[in-house]
Enzyme design. Sequence first.
Site, PDB file in Angstrom:
ATOM      1  N   HIS A 135       0.835  -1.099   0.083  1.00  0.00           N
ATOM      2  CA  HIS A 135       0.162  -0.140  -0.372  1.00  0.00           C
ATOM      3  C   HIS A 135       1.062   1.210  -0.052  1.00  0.00           C
ATOM      4  O   HIS A 135       2.230   1.060   0.657  1.00  0.00           O
ATOM      5  CB  HIS A 135      -0.889   0.039   1.414  1.00  0.00           C
ATOM      6  CG  HIS A 135      -1.697  -0.989   1.591  1.00  0.00           C
ATOM      7  ND1 HIS A 135      -1.389  -2.295   1.997  1.00  0.00           N
ATOM      8  CD2 HIS A 135      -3.008  -1.197   1.336  1.00  0.00           C
ATOM      9  CE1 HIS A 135      -2.346  -3.021   2.365  1.00  0.00           C
ATOM     10  NE2 HIS A 135      -3.363  -2.406   1.802  1.00  0.00           N
ATOM     11  N   ASP A 166       2.656   1.921   3.304  1.00  0.00           N
ATOM     12  CA  ASP A 166       3.468   1.052   3.906  1.00  0.00           C
ATOM     13  C   ASP A 166       4.636   1.576   3.874  1.00  0.00           C
ATOM     14  O   ASP A 166       5.601   1.373   4.575  1.00  0.00           O
ATOM     15  CB  ASP A 166       3.216  -0.488   3.346  1.00  0.00           C
ATOM     16  CG  ASP A 166       1.905  -0.980   3.414  1.00  0.00           C
ATOM     17  OD1 ASP A 166       1.063  -0.389   4.199  1.00  0.00           O
ATOM     18  OD2 ASP A 166       1.591  -1.897   2.576  1.00  0.00           O
TER      19      ASP A 166
END
Length: 441
Positions: free
Chosen positions: A106, A109
Site C-alpha cells: 500500500h 506502507d
Amino acid sequence: MALIGEKEYFQGINEIKYEGRDSDNPLAFKFYNPEQVVAGKTMRDHFKFAMAYWHTLCGTGGDPFGPGTKDFPWSKAADPMVAAREKADAAFEFITKMGFDYFCFHDHDLVDEATSLVDSEKRVIKTVEYLKEKMNASGVKLLWGTANLFSHPRYMNGAGSNPNFDVVARAGAQLKIALDATMELNGENYVFWGGREGYMSLLNTHMKLEQDNIGRLMRMARNYAQGNGFKGTFFIEPKPMEPMKHQYDFDAATSINFIREQGLDKDFKLNIEVNHATLAQHTFQHELQVAANAGMLGSVDANRGDYQNGWDTDQFPNNVLEITEAMLVFLKAGGLQGGGINFDAKTRRNSTDLEDLFIAHIGGADTFARGLLVADAVINTSNYEHLLNNRYASFTKGKGLEFTKEKISLSDLYAHAKSSNEPEQISGKQELFENILNQYL
Ligand code: XLS
Ligand code: NI
Ligand code: NI
C-alpha cells in the site's frame, strides 16, 4: 547496489534453500522447490510468491487489547524518509533471502503519510526512487500496488463510497499517486480492496449512489493508468465484513456482478483471499472456482482463518487439505491470470523473533507447493478426473448432449421423462473423492 543494506537486519539467516521433506532445518523449504517443474511450469512461475509489505515490515502485533510486541530494528528513525529507506532495506533483504521474486504494497506502507497531500506525494515519489534502485539490483518485481484508502480518519465514511465529494476527490488523488508509484515500479497489477467501502447502517446510506461512485472512480483509475501505458490487470479483492458491517465487495459472485454492471469486465479480475472467503461462509476453493468460471481468477492473497473466530486473523497458510483442494481448482483453471500468491498474513503477536517471519513464509510456501504436487498427482494419476467426469456422462450423449446445446425444449424433456422410468439412484460418492485426496497427501 548491494542486496543487503547498510545494516544487515536478518543476521545469521542466509538464502533459504530447498532441502526436501526429510530436512530438520527450520530455515529450509521442505516442499517448495522453485525450479521443479509441475504440470509444465516451475513452481516459481506457478506461484509468483510475494511478500506483503504491510504485515511483514509494518505489523508489530498491536491489537485492541495492547500495543505491538515486535521490536523491529528498522524504521525507528524519527525522520520518515530515513525510516522508509531502512524499511526498504529490510524488505529487500527479506525477499531476496526468501528467494521470492515479488512484493506488494500500500502507498503508506512504504512511507508514513505527511500532513498534506503534496508532502505525502513527495515522500512516496522519493521512496519509489529508492525502491526502484533496490528492484534493479535484486531483480525483485512488484506484483501489485494499492492505495490505503481506509486507515486515515478522513475515510471513516468510506473513500469512493464517501457521502462527501471532497473525500471522494481526496481518495482519487491518493489513488492517482499510488497508480503513478505502481507504474513507475513496473507493477504487474493494481488492487482495489475496499476497506471502508460498505456501510454500518442502511438507515443513513444511499447504497446505489455509493456503489455507482466506486464504479466511477474505478473507471477513472483504469482510464488514467491505461492512458499512461499501464498494461496490467486491476483486481478487486472481495471481503464480506470487517471493518464495515457490510462490505460492498462481499464475495466473488457479488464482485463479479459489480465488475460487469460497471462495465469493467475487460480490465478487472479478482484477488481471492482465503480468510475473506471463509468469512463470507464460503470455502477458499469455492471462491476460486467462482472466479475461474467467470474468467476472472486473477490473483490470491494467501493466509488462513481460524475455525473459532469470526474475523480476519490472517494466519499463515498451513492447512494442506484446504490448499490441496484449492490447487485442484488452480491447476484446472490454468493458474492465475496475471497475479500470484501474495502472503497477506501475519505472524502471531507472540511470535516475536525476527526469524519467525522466515519460518512463517517458508511454511506458507511449502503448504502451497505440497498442495500443488498432490493436486497434480490426483489429476494425472488417480481415478479422480474419471470419477468426476463420469458423474456428468449423461450430458455427453443423446438427449443430455442436445440439452447442453439447447437444441431441445421443455416439451422434449416432458416427452423424455414420460417415456422413461423413475431415474436411477446414482451415488455422489463424496467419501470416495475425499479418500482419494487423502491417499495422495
Ligand atoms: C484486508 C485486506 C488487505 C488487502 C490490501 O483485509 O486483505 O490487506 O489485501 O488492501
Ligand atoms: Ni488481502
Ligand atoms: Ni484480509
